[in-house]
Design a protein around this motif. Sequence first.
Motif, PDB file in Angstrom:
ATOM      1  N   GLU A  66      -6.270  13.220  34.952  1.00  0.00           N
ATOM      2  CA  GLU A  66      -7.556  12.518  34.842  1.00  0.00           C
ATOM      3  C   GLU A  66      -8.231  12.877  33.512  1.00  0.00           C
ATOM      4  OE1 GLU A  66      -8.431  10.186  36.744  1.00  0.00           O
ATOM      5  OE2 GLU A  66      -8.045  10.599  38.866  1.00  0.00           O
ATOM      6  N   LEU A  67      -8.171  14.139  33.123  1.00  0.00           N
ATOM      7  CA  LEU A  67      -8.713  14.551  31.834  1.00  0.00           C
ATOM      8  C   LEU A  67      -7.966  13.871  30.690  1.00  0.00           C
ATOM      9  CD1 LEU A  67      -9.148  18.408  32.388  1.00  0.00           C
ATOM     10  CD2 LEU A  67     -10.996  16.754  32.110  1.00  0.00           C
ATOM     11  N   GLN A  68      -6.645  13.856  30.798  1.00  0.00           N
ATOM     12  CA  GLN A  68      -5.811  13.230  29.775  1.00  0.00           C
ATOM     13  C   GLN A  68      -6.200  11.769  29.567  1.00  0.00           C
ATOM     14  OE1 GLN A  68      -1.752  12.295  30.958  1.00  0.00           O
ATOM     15  NE2 GLN A  68      -0.964  13.039  28.986  1.00  0.00           N
ATOM     16  N   ALA A  69      -6.352  11.032  30.661  1.00  0.00           N
ATOM     17  CA  ALA A  69      -6.706   9.616  30.565  1.00  0.00           C
ATOM     18  C   ALA A  69      -8.083   9.427  29.938  1.00  0.00           C
ATOM     19  CB  ALA A  69      -6.663   8.982  31.951  1.00  0.00           C
ATOM     20  N   ALA A  70      -9.041  10.259  30.337  1.00  0.00           N
ATOM     21  CA  ALA A  70     -10.394  10.141  29.798  1.00  0.00           C
ATOM     22  C   ALA A  70     -10.430  10.486  28.311  1.00  0.00           C
ATOM     23  CB  ALA A  70     -11.343  11.044  30.573  1.00  0.00           C
ATOM     24  N   MET A  71      -9.665  11.497  27.908  1.00  0.00           N
ATOM     25  CA  MET A  71      -9.617  11.873  26.500  1.00  0.00           C
ATOM     26  C   MET A  71      -9.031  10.762  25.647  1.00  0.00           C
ATOM     27  SD  MET A  71      -8.295  15.828  26.792  1.00  0.00           S
ATOM     28  CE  MET A  71      -9.304  17.112  27.548  1.00  0.00           C
ATOM     29  N   ARG A  72      -7.930  10.182  26.107  1.00  0.00           N
ATOM     30  CA  ARG A  72      -7.276   9.105  25.352  1.00  0.00           C
ATOM     31  C   ARG A  72      -8.158   7.868  25.276  1.00  0.00           C
ATOM     32  NH1 ARG A  72      -1.117   9.359  27.852  1.00  0.00           N
ATOM     33  NH2 ARG A  72      -0.286  10.910  26.386  1.00  0.00           N
ATOM     34  N   GLU A  73      -8.701   7.470  26.411  1.00  0.00           N
ATOM     35  CA  GLU A  73      -9.483   6.236  26.473  1.00  0.00           C
ATOM     36  C   GLU A  73     -10.701   6.299  25.566  1.00  0.00           C
ATOM     37  OE1 GLU A  73     -10.359   2.383  27.599  1.00  0.00           O
ATOM     38  OE2 GLU A  73      -8.546   3.563  28.005  1.00  0.00           O
ATOM     39  N   ASN A  74     -11.267   7.497  25.403  1.00  0.00           N
ATOM     40  CA  ASN A  74     -12.500   7.632  24.637  1.00  0.00           C
ATOM     41  C   ASN A  74     -12.292   8.236  23.251  1.00  0.00           C
ATOM     42  OD1 ASN A  74     -14.905   6.966  26.643  1.00  0.00           O
ATOM     43  ND2 ASN A  74     -13.311   8.036  27.817  1.00  0.00           N
ATOM     44  N   GLY A  75     -11.030   8.394  22.845  1.00  0.00           N
ATOM     45  CA  GLY A  75     -10.757   8.888  21.506  1.00  0.00           C
ATOM     46  C   GLY A  75     -11.184  10.320  21.271  1.00  0.00           C
ATOM     47  N   ILE A  76     -11.263  11.122  22.332  1.00  0.00           N
ATOM     48  CA  ILE A  76     -11.677  12.519  22.188  1.00  0.00           C
ATOM     49  C   ILE A  76     -10.511  13.363  21.684  1.00  0.00           C
ATOM     50  CG2 ILE A  76     -12.531  14.547  23.443  1.00  0.00           C
ATOM     51  CD1 ILE A  76     -13.918  12.508  25.354  1.00  0.00           C
ATOM     52  N   VAL A  77      -9.321  13.132  22.253  1.00  0.00           N
ATOM     53  CA  VAL A  77      -8.075  13.716  21.767  1.00  0.00           C
ATOM     54  C   VAL A  77      -7.078  12.572  21.695  1.00  0.00           C
ATOM     55  CG1 VAL A  77      -6.225  15.379  22.187  1.00  0.00           C
ATOM     56  CG2 VAL A  77      -8.566  15.954  22.840  1.00  0.00           C
ATOM     57  N   SER A  78      -6.437  12.410  20.546  1.00  0.00           N
ATOM     58  CA  SER A  78      -5.551  11.257  20.382  1.00  0.00           C
ATOM     59  C   SER A  78      -4.222  11.421  21.107  1.00  0.00           C
ATOM     60  CB  SER A  78      -5.305  10.989  18.899  1.00  0.00           C
ATOM     61  OG  SER A  78      -4.715  12.124  18.278  1.00  0.00           O
ATOM     62  N   ASN A  79      -3.781  12.673  21.277  1.00  0.00           N
ATOM     63  CA  ASN A  79      -2.471  12.871  21.902  1.00  0.00           C
ATOM     64  C   ASN A  79      -2.476  14.057  22.869  1.00  0.00           C
ATOM     65  OD1 ASN A  79       0.301  12.434  22.376  1.00  0.00           O
ATOM     66  ND2 ASN A  79       0.867  13.908  20.792  1.00  0.00           N
ATOM     67  N   PRO A  80      -3.263  13.992  23.940  1.00  0.00           N
ATOM     68  CA  PRO A  80      -3.236  15.077  24.929  1.00  0.00           C
ATOM     69  C   PRO A  80      -1.958  15.004  25.768  1.00  0.00           C
ATOM     70  CG  PRO A  80      -4.669  13.314  25.690  1.00  0.00           C
ATOM     71  CD  PRO A  80      -4.202  12.918  24.315  1.00  0.00           C
ATOM     72  N   GLN A  81      -1.322  16.145  25.996  1.00  0.00           N
ATOM     73  CA  GLN A  81      -0.079  16.193  26.752  1.00  0.00           C
ATOM     74  C   GLN A  81      -0.226  17.105  27.962  1.00  0.00           C
ATOM     75  OE1 GLN A  81       2.720  14.374  25.985  1.00  0.00           O
ATOM     76  NE2 GLN A  81       1.491  13.446  24.356  1.00  0.00           N
ATOM     77  N   VAL A  82       0.290  16.663  29.099  1.00  0.00           N
ATOM     78  CA  VAL A  82       0.312  17.486  30.309  1.00  0.00           C
ATOM     79  C   VAL A  82       1.681  18.130  30.427  1.00  0.00           C
ATOM     80  CG1 VAL A  82       0.125  17.515  32.830  1.00  0.00           C
ATOM     81  CG2 VAL A  82      -1.381  16.032  31.479  1.00  0.00           C
ATOM     82  N   VAL A  83       1.715  19.449  30.585  1.00  0.00           N
ATOM     83  CA  VAL A  83       2.959  20.199  30.746  1.00  0.00           C
ATOM     84  C   VAL A  83       2.887  20.982  32.044  1.00  0.00           C
ATOM     85  CG1 VAL A  83       4.450  22.004  29.808  1.00  0.00           C
ATOM     86  CG2 VAL A  83       3.352  20.373  28.260  1.00  0.00           C
ATOM     87  N   ASN A  84       3.842  20.749  32.935  1.00  0.00           N
ATOM     88  CA  ASN A  84       3.879  21.415  34.241  1.00  0.00           C
ATOM     89  C   ASN A  84       4.799  22.626  34.199  1.00  0.00           C
ATOM     90  OD1 ASN A  84       3.510  18.271  34.814  1.00  0.00           O
ATOM     91  ND2 ASN A  84       2.496  19.401  36.457  1.00  0.00           N
ATOM     92  N   VAL A  85       4.269  23.776  34.600  1.00  0.00           N
ATOM     93  CA  VAL A  85       5.049  25.013  34.707  1.00  0.00           C
ATOM     94  C   VAL A  85       4.796  25.573  36.103  1.00  0.00           C
ATOM     95  CG1 VAL A  85       5.503  27.300  33.738  1.00  0.00           C
ATOM     96  CG2 VAL A  85       4.794  25.432  32.228  1.00  0.00           C
TER      97      VAL A  85
END
Length: 336
Positions: A66-85
């Motif tokens: 959800e954070l990733q989508a909001a960041m991308r949609e609003n130009g806050i971070v251009s390339n946020p990546q989710v990494v699962n460990v």
Amino acid sequence: MKIQTRKGTGMAITRRQWLAVGLSIPLTLAAGTQAAISGSASGARTALTLLVGAAPGGGWDTVARELQAAMRENGIVSNPQVVNVPGAAGTIALEQLLQMRGQSDVVMITGTVMLGGVVVNDSPHDLTATTPIAHLADDYEAIVVPADSSLKTLDDLVAALKEDPGAVSFGGGSLGGTDHLLAGLLAQEVGVNPSEVNYVPFAGGGEAVSALLSHSVTVGVSGYNEFADQVTAGNLRLLGIASPKAVAGVDGPTFSEAGYKAYLPNWRGAVAPAGLDAEDAAELTAILSETVKTPEWKDALKRNKWVDAYQEGKEFREFVESETSRVTKTIEELGL
């Protein structure tokens, strides 16, 4: 507390094993080397890794995406990546994060489950070793049963616990997490020794729901959103949500309304590696602060039945320290 062991559910491992695990994990999460999060020509930060200490589909993963989508949609971070460990209630990811000292392009999604996992898994570090960035939201725990269960209310569940604690199996997440804690807290409140509670840990919410629907466990314990679809479909029945007051969008009694004091917020937050300078910490805080103000994040709160609980800076640091102490003490008192 009686615990049925299951493969892959995050059973306790030794401190020696933890150190071995930590040494075996690569230090770089995203492809390439550390990327700066400073503003680009467009005003957006160029990269940020959202580290999730669980498999895709769970609560932390949902927060990250959800954070990733909001960041991308609003130009806050251009390339946020989710990494699962995934693994050990998020503490494998915690150890990986702490190996990235001073790295300013990664935050880890965390919360109450990890605090318990640190104790149960004898992790060499806890969240106070990180750089706290922001408290994002609270997700209150729910107790559900199959729709055809003879247990219709929380009072029915309590009566069954008092009659024969071992006959009532609680299916939930990792050992020492919020699900585990709530089962113990409820038992303690009604005079049942928490050590007699029959707790069955599962690797994810999907497994717990399947076990409920197949009647492999008596009761399910998790964040309400894990059960929402099945409750709406009429396959599961909500006995109560462990909140001090009603949660918007949840049709069912709170523990308080049912006459019980136990309540447990599964808080969601973001922390960064230790060793960040003040400027880098402020930059990460600014990213999260901007993100939670977006329409996309506000919609996420509503859809996921999360309660807005935003904190940052000193306030969040003190919250992490307080929660670490509270959860550790609760686990020890309950013998979990």
